[in-house]
Enzyme design. Structure first.
Site, mmCIF file in Angstrom:
data_model
loop_
_atom_site.group_PDB
_atom_site.id
_atom_site.type_symbol
_atom_site.label_atom_id
_atom_site.label_comp_id
_atom_site.label_asym_id
_atom_site.label_seq_id
_atom_site.Cartn_x
_atom_site.Cartn_y
_atom_site.Cartn_z
ATOM 1 N N GLU A 141 68.369 5.162 -94.928
ATOM 2 C CA GLU A 141 68.903 4.792 -96.228
ATOM 3 C C GLU A 141 70.327 4.290 -95.976
ATOM 4 O O GLU A 141 71.101 4.980 -95.298
ATOM 5 C CB GLU A 141 68.934 6.011 -97.165
ATOM 6 N N ARG B 127 65.533 17.976 -86.186
ATOM 7 C CA ARG B 127 66.807 17.290 -86.394
ATOM 8 C C ARG B 127 67.666 17.494 -85.170
ATOM 9 O O ARG B 127 67.622 18.537 -84.538
ATOM 10 C CB ARG B 127 67.541 17.928 -87.580
ATOM 11 N N LYS C 9 75.813 13.697 -94.381
ATOM 12 C CA LYS C 9 76.769 12.890 -95.159
ATOM 13 C C LYS C 9 77.558 13.766 -96.117
ATOM 14 O O LYS C 9 78.714 13.505 -96.422
ATOM 15 C CB LYS C 9 76.018 11.836 -95.966
HETATM 16 P P1 ATP Z 1 70.774 12.429 -95.061
HETATM 17 O O1 ATP Z 1 70.328 13.699 -95.649
HETATM 18 O O2 ATP Z 1 72.064 12.536 -94.293
HETATM 19 O O3 ATP Z 1 70.672 11.246 -95.978
HETATM 20 P P2 ATP Z 1 68.338 11.454 -93.933
HETATM 21 O O4 ATP Z 1 67.434 12.220 -93.043
HETATM 22 O O5 ATP Z 1 67.874 11.146 -95.305
HETATM 23 O O6 ATP Z 1 69.724 12.197 -93.885
HETATM 24 P P3 ATP Z 1 68.300 8.654 -93.323
HETATM 25 O O7 ATP Z 1 69.477 7.790 -93.073
HETATM 26 O O8 ATP Z 1 67.528 8.327 -94.502
HETATM 27 O O9 ATP Z 1 68.857 10.138 -93.282
HETATM 28 O O10 ATP Z 1 67.390 8.759 -92.033
HETATM 29 C C1 ATP Z 1 66.739 7.716 -91.370
HETATM 30 C C2 ATP Z 1 65.836 8.301 -90.320
HETATM 31 O O11 ATP Z 1 66.580 9.048 -89.380
HETATM 32 C C3 ATP Z 1 64.810 9.256 -90.917
HETATM 33 O O12 ATP Z 1 63.559 9.005 -90.321
HETATM 34 C C4 ATP Z 1 65.316 10.612 -90.564
HETATM 35 O O13 ATP Z 1 64.270 11.506 -90.406
HETATM 36 C C5 ATP Z 1 66.069 10.357 -89.250
HETATM 37 N N1 ATP Z 1 67.172 11.290 -89.113
HETATM 38 C C6 ATP Z 1 68.216 11.464 -89.945
HETATM 39 N N2 ATP Z 1 69.025 12.455 -89.524
HETATM 40 C C7 ATP Z 1 68.475 12.924 -88.367
HETATM 41 C C8 ATP Z 1 68.829 13.959 -87.432
HETATM 42 N N3 ATP Z 1 69.922 14.696 -87.576
HETATM 43 N N4 ATP Z 1 68.037 14.148 -86.364
HETATM 44 C C9 ATP Z 1 66.945 13.388 -86.161
HETATM 45 N N5 ATP Z 1 66.553 12.409 -86.997
HETATM 46 C C10 ATP Z 1 67.295 12.175 -88.095
HETATM 47 MG MG MG Z 2 68.633 9.889 -96.779
#
Ligand code: ATP
Ligand code: MG
Length: 568
Positions: free
Chosen positions: A107, A326, A336
């Site tokens: 995102e 994660r 974030k």
């Molecule tokens: P946030 O809660 O910070 O928005 P998110 O998981 O929604 O985190 P996105 O930017 O939407 O973050 O994630 C894009 C991709 O990266 C998703 O497939 C997510 O599962 C993966 N991802 C995000 N954070 C991690 C992490 N700490 N470790 C492994 N994969 C991650």
């Molecule tokens: Mg997200």
């Protein structure tokens, strides 16, 4: 069985003998035999006598006879296999060569970090492993949080990491498809428009009670759906999936699929106000994008039931959804929710602060992309939530940067030293002890800076070596030390100290990062700034290069007057 085993051992022994002037040895063969057939480990007592006998037999043969037998009987052992780079990733369930499509769906609501590196590298490695494709898809259906700046930052981050995608798209470009699918669900009665307030909805979910909107007929749902595009205000109506209000899986208790957000979208501005939420958008997009294998982090596991159910109801193709853990480091949060306030309150200098686990932060700190990839792959496709120590990433990094880091002298807490009988005007020093990284010339006039910590124990009469120069005997101590050259021979048992010529010293600041949080408390001492003096040559290096400051550690040149400490 034993004949087969003997033949295998004999082959290994012959090959080993051919590599060692016709003589092989028990111990070399034992480890190779076990390496080839690990199941023999438990019967090693029975196998060792076989090996000993075969080693004796093989060693009796002439090299010529050995070579002939090897060529005639064991030709397959002579084929040199290309070394397969182990990725640490297990095979993908149901994957077919040439037919794997993965996606990385960030995102655009923040800067990419080490967790995104893990996700995108795994996505890319699997696409590569099966000769498939990787799609970069911006999951941009919440205009409240998304900004063009973040789309760009994510692309820059992936470029830096060396993650190559075959296609790039935005979920928001498929809004018409998403509305069409929503209509299908309304018409089929799989969803309803709920106008209850937030509190009632949460309470009903907790208590597993359906609300009256759930019983609404098609006309009511159609009318309300249309009103979502103009009359209703945000929060007044949402589209909910007719799940199971008594499901053990709370996600299935009539989850939200679409809601109203009156914010300008970074790309589509005010064109849309009804936006799909994560679950609805991801299911439709993964299906229409042809994704065969979709990965996400483990905390989404409960949502997988909804993902498959939605695609079932829509009669759409279902990708395989898999979860991994994660990735984050102790004391270095990636969320974030935590990072944004740190930047906004000025507790860190920006999203590229070297203390942050953002890709920009890691880059400025001197962590190289190849190290991140090796590190991520070394962790594998695991579900267990172990926080790897940051030192693990550092050790991958060190192996990569050591051979290409120039060595320079650095002095902290400087003390003046004058060598009264110096007769050199210039010396040439190698930039790297082993590798050919060139040499540099340093102008000398007998006036040096040395580190305060090196002078503390020195007394008049002590002999020390100025690295790469000569040995001196101390003739005066204090803030303006003096010494005289004794000789130039290397002496193992006198202290060795580094120096910077006072002819052209360069003042720099070295930033040293520590963990951001200790027991969930912001670490006020997470950034140390040390004043230092280094060589003139520092100014000739490009910003971004890695330097190993002698007896201090690896640092990345961040600017003409600032270096960032990478690691020991
Ligand atoms: P946030 O809660 O910070 O928005 P998110 O998981 O929604 O985190 P996105 O930017 O939407 O973050 O994630 C894009 C991709 O990266 C998703 O497939 C997510 O599962 C993966 N991802 C995000 N954070 C991690 C992490 N700490 N470790 C492994 N994969 C991650
Ligand atoms: Mg997200």
């Amino acid at each position: 069985m034993d004949d087969e085993l003997k033949k295998m051992i004999r082959g290994i022994a012959l090959l080993n003998a051919s590599e060692h002037d016709g003589k092989t040895r028990n111990d070399s063969i034992i480890s190779k035999v076990i390496g080839t057939k690990p199941e023999l480990r438990s019967r090693i007592k029975d196998v060792i006598p076989l090996i000993s006998q075969i080693v004796i037999d093989v060693n009796k043969l002439s090299m010529e006879t050995q070579r002939k037998e090897l060529e005639n009987e064991y030709a397959e052992l002579l084929i040199v296999k290309p070394k397969q780079e182990r990725t640490g990733l297990p095979p993908l369930e149901g994957a077919e060569q040439g037919h794997v499509i993965t996606r990385f769906p960030p995102e655009p609501n923040g800067y990419p970090h080490i967790g995104h590196a893990k996700a995108s590298i795994i996505d890319e490695e699997y696409a590569k492993m099966y000769g498939g494709k990787l799609i970069l898809r911006f999951d941009d259906t919440n205009p409240e949080k998304e900004r063009l700046e973040y789309y760009a930052a994510i692309k820059v981050g992936l470029d830096w990491l060396g993650v190559k995608y075959d296609l790039i798209k935005n979920t928001s470009d498929d809004m018409e498809i998403i509305y069409k699918k929503a209509r299908e669900l309304i018409d089929a009665g799989y969803v309803y428009v709920c106008t209850c307030d937030k509190e009632t909805i949460s309470k009903n979910r907790r208590e597993m009670i359906p609300c009256k909107c759930r019983a609404g007929n098609l006309d009511q749902n159609n009318m309300r759906w249309n009103k979502m595009f103009d009359k209703f205000k945000p929060g007044e109506a949402i589209v909910r999936f007719r799940g199971d209000m008594s499901s053990e899986n709370t996600v299935m208790r009539d989850p939200t699929l679409l809601r109203i957000i009156d914010e300008s979208h970074p790309i589509h501005k005010n064109k849309y106000r009804v936006w799909p939420n994560y679950d609805f958008a991801v299911a439709i997009e993964d299906s229409i994008d042809g994704i065969t294998h979709a990965f996400r982090t483990k905390e989404y596991e409960l949502r997988t039931e909804l993902y498959y159910t939605l695609l079932d109801k829509l009669g759409m193709r279902k990708p395989k959804m898999l979860e991994f853990s994660r990735l984050e480091f102790e004391g270095m949060p990636v969320s974030k929710r935590v990072l944004k306030p740190l930047v906004e309150e000025g507790k860190v200098s920006g999203f590229d602060d070297p203390r942050l686990p953002t890709l920009e932060g890691l880059r400025r700190r001197g962590i190289v992309p190849e190290a991140i990839r090796k590190f991520v792959l070394s962790l594998g496709f695991t579900k267990s939530d172990t926080m790897p120590p940051f030192e693990t990433l550092e050790s991958f990094n060190r192996k990569i940067i050591d051979p290409v880091s120039i060595r320079l002298f650095i002095v902290f807490d400087p003390v003046k030293l004058t060598v009264i009988n110096n007769n050199l005007t210039e010396i040439e020093i190698s930039n790297h002890p082993q590798n050919d990284m060139g040499k540099r010339r340093i102008k000398i006039d007998g006036n040096f800076y040395i580190s305060g910590s090196d002078t503390r124990t020195l007394k008049i009469g002590d002999e020390v070596r100025l690295l790469e120069l000569y040995n001196i005997r101390i003739t005066k101590t204090g803030p303006e030390m003096e010494g005289e050259v004794t000789d130039t021979n290397y002496k193992p048992d006198i202290p060795k100290i580094q120096w910077v010529s006072r002819k052209n010293p360069v003042n720099i600041e070295v930033l040293i990062s520590d963990v951001l949080f200790i027991n969930d408390q912001f670490n006020e001492n997470s950034l140390e700034v040390k004043q230092a003096i280094t060589e003139q040559h520092y100014l000739e290096l490009n910003v971004g290069v890695e330097i190993q400051f002698v007896r201090f550690g690896y640092c990345r040149k961040d600017s003409a007057n600032q270096a960032i400490y990478t690691h020991k």
